[in-house]
Scaffold this active site. Structure first.
Site, PDB file in Angstrom:
ATOM      1  CG  HIS A 264       5.821  -1.282  -4.881  1.00  0.00           C
ATOM      2  ND1 HIS A 264       5.366  -0.512  -5.938  1.00  0.00           N
ATOM      3  CD2 HIS A 264       4.700  -1.666  -4.193  1.00  0.00           C
ATOM      4  CE1 HIS A 264       4.038  -0.440  -5.894  1.00  0.00           C
ATOM      5  NE2 HIS A 264       3.612  -1.131  -4.838  1.00  0.00           N
ATOM      6  CD  GLU A 265       4.630  -4.582  -1.385  1.00  0.00           C
ATOM      7  OE1 GLU A 265       3.946  -4.084  -0.463  1.00  0.00           O
ATOM      8  OE2 GLU A 265       4.161  -4.821  -2.519  1.00  0.00           O
TER       9      GLU A 265
ATOM     10  CG  HIS B 116       2.939   0.191  -0.141  1.00  0.00           C
ATOM     11  ND1 HIS B 116       2.254   1.259  -0.683  1.00  0.00           N
ATOM     12  CD2 HIS B 116       2.857  -0.811  -1.069  1.00  0.00           C
ATOM     13  CE1 HIS B 116       1.768   0.923  -1.868  1.00  0.00           C
ATOM     14  NE2 HIS B 116       2.125  -0.319  -2.128  1.00  0.00           N
TER      15      HIS B 116
ATOM     16  CG  HIS C 238      -0.193   1.685  -5.516  1.00  0.00           C
ATOM     17  ND1 HIS C 238      -1.216   0.849  -5.136  1.00  0.00           N
ATOM     18  CD2 HIS C 238       0.957   0.984  -5.308  1.00  0.00           C
ATOM     19  CE1 HIS C 238      -0.720  -0.309  -4.733  1.00  0.00           C
ATOM     20  NE2 HIS C 238       0.600  -0.244  -4.812  1.00  0.00           N
TER      21      HIS C 238
END
Length: 431
Positions: free
Chosen positions: A182-183, A186, A192
């Site tokens: 997830h990070e 980014h 998101h």
């Protein structure tokens, strides 16, 4: 904007602390090697077990309840860009090299213990298997990421310039590599899923159930990097209880009310497709011209795995063979420490015009995503041991978007491959 401007000296001061610049955690939060135990003083959110806490619950202590709009984080885990809140991903992409791959230099703090390093390396290897992204060891490049065990899980969106911090506290690693993925999404430039500009067609935000003052984390973005249909199974989607004030859903799916959202197992098929589309490449290199996004096999032997992937796999294989891993090296290769006396400081992202938004299409669900479905055949959590023993060098090609229909998942699916929550690491006891 006055509140934001007054906040930045504090943020820059935070990022210039020795614990950040040296790639080490703050002394008060992590003495010695940072393990996978849950820090003292943290309490579960609602009825969630501590090991099941997702990013919003882990990071909630970093956001002042009195003035959450002044936090250095937005949307729960994104370092606030300055001076503007939202940018198109195309303005801060990582550059593609002459070999047709995108290299992202990284430093991994020596403060992580071996199980934590393994989780992080698994996430880096998943990007390398499925996309053209290659996380390479930092060697004095100007722009790089420093992965450190600060308090919380957060990062910037896209390439910010110079050194940029990716915080992965031990609690971020307890559920496996999902939060790391997830990070890193980014880092590659993605926002998101639940804040997409077209999100109101696919989810309902229950504003009355959000913690007072935390509504800012649900504001729709104007980012133009949607690129694929709305995906309930994306690793970038928050769960139903994100920032819930009393344990009731803050996010309700509209197309499939019982679908599971907020999975933290692996990249979904659309997550992979977004990376390939944003960077204009195929899993093994640049996108072939005139042949669509994915080239079919020509019958020739697959090319050898890249050196960076081989190093990651060697490190993981060595750790899997070792009954009691210790020290600061993996697979005979020293684990790079923090950035040390880095000459590069923190720089804000460049400002570019937003490109036209992608047209909205039907959302994907956990059941319709071949990579995120529990027990799926694509290389994910369920096949972790198989690729450690002998990884296939032929990259996985995500399924086509055409014909995907949202199918609700009944109840909460089991973890893939028989994985047990809160027991991802060797030697961790069940509570």
């Amino acid at each position: 904007m006055e509140g934001v401007g007054g906040l930045w000296p504090w943020v820059l001061g935070l990022l210039s602390l020795p614990g950040v610049i040296l790639g080490a955690p703050l002394a008060s939060s992590c003495a010695g090697a940072c393990g996978t135990s849950f820090p003292d003083g943290l309490t579960p959110e609602g009825t969630q077990a501590s090991g099941d806490k997702d990013i919003p619950a882990i990071n909630q202590g970093l956001i002042l309840e009195e003035t959450p709009e002044s936090s250095f984080l937005i949307e729960g885990d994104i370092i606030r860009p300055s001076p503007f809140r939202l940018l198109s991903a195309t303005s801060n992409k990582w550059p593609m090299g002459g070999s047709g791959v995108v290299e992202v230099p990284f430093l991994l703090s020596s403060k992580y213990d071996e199980p934590s390093r393994q989780v992080i390396l698994e996430a880096l290897a998943e990007f390398e298997r499925s996309t053209c992204i290659r996380f390479v060891t930092y060697q004095d490049q100007r722009d790089f990421i420093s992965i450190i065990p600060m308090y919380g899980c957060f990062s910037s969106v896209g390439r910010s310039g110079g050194m940029q911090v990716v915080s992965l506290a031990p609690t971020c690693l307890q559920k496996g590599r999902g939060i790391v993925l997830h990070e890193l999404m980014h880092v590659l430039g993605f926002w998101h899923e639940h804040t997409r500009a077209d999100r109101d067609r696919y989810i309902r935000v229950n504003w009355n159930e959000i913690l007072p003052g935390f509504e800012i984390n649900f504001i729709k973005s104007q980012s133009s990097n949607m690129l694929t249909p709305y995906d309930y199974s994306s690793v970038m989607h928050y769960g139903r209880l994100a920032f819930s004030r009393r344990g009731l859903p803050t996010i309700t799916p509209l197309w499939a009310p019982s679908v599971h959202i907020g999975q933290r197992w692996n990249l979904s098929a659309s997550d992979i497709t977004r990376v390939l589309k944003l960077y204009g490449c195929s899993p093994s290199g640049p996108r072939p011209r005139g042949r669509g996004s994915h080239a079919h096999s020509t019958g020739r032997s697959p090319a050898p795995a890249s050196l960076s992937l081989q190093r990651l796999l060697e490190a993981l294989s060595a750790e899997s063979r070792s009954p009691d891993p210790s020290g600061s090296s993996a697979g005979g290769q020293p684990v790079p420490a923090g950035p040390g006396e880095s000459p590069h400081g923190w720089e804000s992202p460049a400002l570019k015009k937003l490109s036209a938004e992608a047209s909205a299409r039907q959302p994907q669900t956990l059941a319709s995503s071949p990579r995120s479905r529990p027990g799926a055949g694509a290389p994910g959590v369920a096949q972790e041991q198989s690729w450690l023993a002998g990884v296939s060098t032929k990259p996985t090609v995500p399924s086509s978007e055409a014909g995907i229909q949202p199918v609700p998942v009944q109840g909460s699916p089991a973890l893939p491959g028989g994985c047990v929550p809160r027991n991802h690491f060797k030697g961790m006891s069940e509570d």
